[in-house]
Design a protein around this motif. Structure first.
Motif, short mmCIF file in Angstrom:
data_model
loop_
_atom_site.label_atom_id
_atom_site.label_comp_id
_atom_site.label_asym_id
_atom_site.label_seq_id
_atom_site.Cartn_x
_atom_site.Cartn_y
_atom_site.Cartn_z
N HIS A 355 0.70 -1.35 0.11
CA HIS A 355 -0.16 -0.09 0.09
C HIS A 355 0.82 1.37 0.19
O HIS A 355 0.12 2.35 -0.23
N TYR A 356 2.12 1.30 0.49
CA TYR A 356 2.82 2.70 0.71
C TYR A 356 4.05 2.57 -0.40
O TYR A 356 3.93 3.84 -1.08
N LEU A 357 4.69 1.65 -0.61
CA LEU A 357 6.00 1.86 -1.28
C LEU A 357 5.56 2.09 -2.85
O LEU A 357 5.04 1.41 -3.45
N GLN A 358 6.11 3.10 -3.52
CA GLN A 358 5.83 3.63 -4.86
C GLN A 358 6.93 3.79 -6.08
O GLN A 358 8.26 3.49 -5.34
N VAL A 359 6.52 3.47 -7.10
CA VAL A 359 7.70 3.55 -8.20
C VAL A 359 7.65 4.90 -8.75
O VAL A 359 6.70 5.18 -9.03
N THR A 360 8.69 5.62 -8.75
CA THR A 360 8.71 6.98 -8.90
C THR A 360 9.40 7.16 -10.45
O THR A 360 10.12 6.44 -10.82
N ASP A 361 9.25 8.38 -10.99
CA ASP A 361 9.87 9.01 -12.20
C ASP A 361 11.43 8.68 -12.01
O ASP A 361 12.24 8.45 -12.84
N PHE A 364 12.74 5.25 -12.71
CA PHE A 364 12.83 4.93 -14.33
C PHE A 364 14.11 5.70 -14.80
O PHE A 364 14.52 5.04 -15.61
N GLY A 365 14.34 6.99 -14.42
CA GLY A 365 15.34 7.68 -15.02
C GLY A 365 16.78 6.82 -14.49
O GLY A 365 17.72 6.75 -15.19
N ALA A 366 16.78 6.47 -13.29
CA ALA A 366 18.18 5.62 -12.88
C ALA A 366 18.06 4.56 -13.66
O ALA A 366 19.20 4.04 -13.93
N ALA A 367 17.21 3.74 -14.15
CA ALA A 367 17.08 2.44 -14.68
C ALA A 367 17.54 2.49 -16.09
O ALA A 367 18.17 1.63 -16.52
N VAL A 368 17.41 3.62 -16.63
CA VAL A 368 17.91 3.66 -18.14
C VAL A 368 19.03 4.40 -18.34
O VAL A 368 19.22 4.59 -19.38
N GLU A 369 19.66 4.81 -17.30
CA GLU A 369 21.03 5.55 -17.29
C GLU A 369 22.22 4.44 -17.88
O GLU A 369 22.00 3.41 -17.26
N THR A 370 22.83 4.76 -18.97
CA THR A 370 24.00 3.74 -19.20
C THR A 370 25.25 3.94 -18.33
O THR A 370 26.01 5.00 -18.38
N PRO A 371 25.72 2.80 -17.65
CA PRO A 371 26.81 3.03 -16.84
C PRO A 371 28.11 3.04 -17.67
O PRO A 371 28.12 2.60 -18.81
N GLY A 372 29.24 3.56 -17.13
CA GLY A 372 30.37 3.58 -18.19
C GLY A 372 30.95 2.32 -18.48
O GLY A 372 30.92 1.18 -17.84
N GLN A 373 31.28 2.39 -19.63
CA GLN A 373 31.75 0.90 -20.34
C GLN A 373 32.91 0.45 -19.84
O GLN A 373 33.24 -0.83 -19.58
N SER A 374 33.72 1.26 -18.98
CA SER A 374 35.03 0.91 -18.55
C SER A 374 35.04 0.06 -17.24
O SER A 374 35.82 -0.75 -16.80
#
Length: 438
Positions: A355-361, A364-374
């Motif tokens: 009932h409480y914990l939410q999925v926020t914008d 989503f933004g953190a999920a689609v960030e591309t980590p450094g290839q190195s």
């Protein structure tokens, strides 16, 4: 044991009372011997249940329910059964509500609303034992119809849950043989379509739009402290706040009837502390409660809060105060273990997840960030090395050093080959063999 007597065609069932040892008689009148034998069988079962303290068999329980009041009174007179409570729907519900002195007024109000729906559908003078599961299915559907009960899904489920609760109580009192609501699902379900994450920036706008320090405290205690509003916010006293230790004791009227849930300790979070300090400086000496306004039960915080939201330039959302608490618990769960966040907010981890914990914008933004290839090859190499080490240790414990050496050597060679592949990269053709053209 019981026996059947016959005097001039008038039959009776006789037995020896288990308590006083006196002969008891249940007069049946002019009935067929088969009917007299049936009564004798049920009397013997009732005697056995009284001696052993067990409930009567299912068939006897159903027989008792079907008896009319005059004949049932004969069984009461000879001490076989207790006085029959009202088995009529409306009177039974009224007696049940009256007996629940352990509940709050709001809970009794909910019971009374459910009573109105049950009585409307089944009838006031309907015998409990005549209500069957199929009718309860019809009742559950009727509750949701606009031309029937006209209830929202959550309210309809709650009403069904209360119906199940009422008949469970009737079953324990042996007023019914089965619970006709038993197979129906009830209770609160999570409606996540009404979730609304109130961001810190929006909260700043709300605080700026508040008309006074009292309202700033109400918003901050709910959004940054995670308190239930109005119950916990209005119950908070200055003596509950320990500025030196940076914590406050929150009393919870909603959960106080549960063991260990009467209060909880909540940190004075950095966002909350300056607002409470400002209000404390303005408080008159001897002031007891943190929020001194809006203490009358007839006062509605929702109306004023809606004005504050609109004044802040925001669009009102569903579940005005709960979504403030939900937003805070979502933030806390990202910084601390979920059981810690739940303890500070005052719910269980299961309730928090439902009932409480939410999925926020931001998620989503953190999920689609591309980590450094190195960073990827290094992470992969570390994972392989950790796997190699664990496997070697396990093999050493199970089979000894000799087998361990050979196995670890092979793993190290595998890791070396994989590292070589990572460093060199793949050729044009990749790992698969070249397929000749057709």
């Amino acid at each position: 044991m019981a026996s059947i007597s016959n005097h001039g065609g008038l039959k009776a069932v006789q037995f020896i009372g288990p308590v006083d040892g006196k002969r008891r008689t249940i007069r049946l009148g002019r009935v067929h011997r088969r009917e007299a034998l049936s009564v004798k069988l049920h009397v013997e079962r009732l005697l056995a249940s009284k001696r052993t303290g067990h409930t009567p068999e299912q068939g006897t329980a159903e027989w008792l329910l079907a008896l009319d009041d005059p004949f049932y009174a004969r069984l009461v007179a000879v001490g076989l059964v207790p006085d029959r409570e009202s088995a009529l729907l409306a009177s039974f519900i009224d007696s049940y509500i009256g007996s629940r002195t352990d509940t709050k007024n709001s809970t009794c109000t909910t019971y009374k609303r459910a009573r109105a729906k049950l009585v409307t559908f089944f009838g006031e003078d309907r015998k409990l034992g005549t209500i069957h599961p199929g009718e309860c299915d019809d009742f559950a559907r009727w509750l949701r119809k606009p031309d029937g009960g006209g209830l929202a899904e959550a309210t309809a489920r709650k009403t069904v849950q209360i119906g199940k609760q009422l008949f469970r109580a009737a079953l324990r009192k042996r007023l019914v043989s089965v619970n006709p609501f038993a197979d129906l699902s009830g209770g609160v379900i999570a409606n996540r379509t009404k979730d609304r994450f109130v961001t810190p920036a929006e909260t700043v706008k709300l605080l700026e739009a508040c008309p006074d320090t009292q309202w700033r405290a109400i918003v901050a205690l709910t959004r940054f402290g995670g308190l239930r509003c109005p119950s916990e916010v209005l119950a908070l006293k200055w003596e509950d706040i320990d500025f030196a230790a940076s914590k406050m004791m929150v009393h919870s009227p909603k959960t106080e009837h549960h063991a260990g849930k009467a209060f909880r300790l909540v940190p004075l979070f950095p966002e909350l502390l300056p607002i409470l300090e400002d209000l404390h400086e303005l408080a008159e000496p001897g002031t007891v409660h943190v929020v001194t306004r809006y203490r009358e039960a007839t006062q509605n915080l929702r109306t004023t809060f809606l004005k504050i939201i609109k004044r802040a330039g925001l669009t009102p959302w569903a579940k005005l105060f709960q979504n403030l608490r939900s937003s805070r618990e979502t933030e806390l769960a990202e910084r601390f273990p979920v059981h810690v966040a739940a303890a500070w907010i005052g719910n269980s981890t299961l309730v928090a997840a439902r009932h409480y914990l939410q999925v926020t914008d931001a998620h989503f933004g953190a999920a689609v960030e591309t980590p450094g290839q190195s960073e990827q090859p290094g992470a992969l190499q570390n994972a392989v090395q950790q796997t190699d080490a664990r496997a070697c240790k396990q093999m050493q414990e199970e089979e000894g050093e000799e087998s361990e050496s050979a196995f670890c050597a092979s793993l190290q060679g595998f890791a070396s080959d994989r590292k070589s592949l990572q460093n060199k990269g793949l050729g044009v053709t990749g790992l698969e063999p070249v397929t000749s053209s057709v």
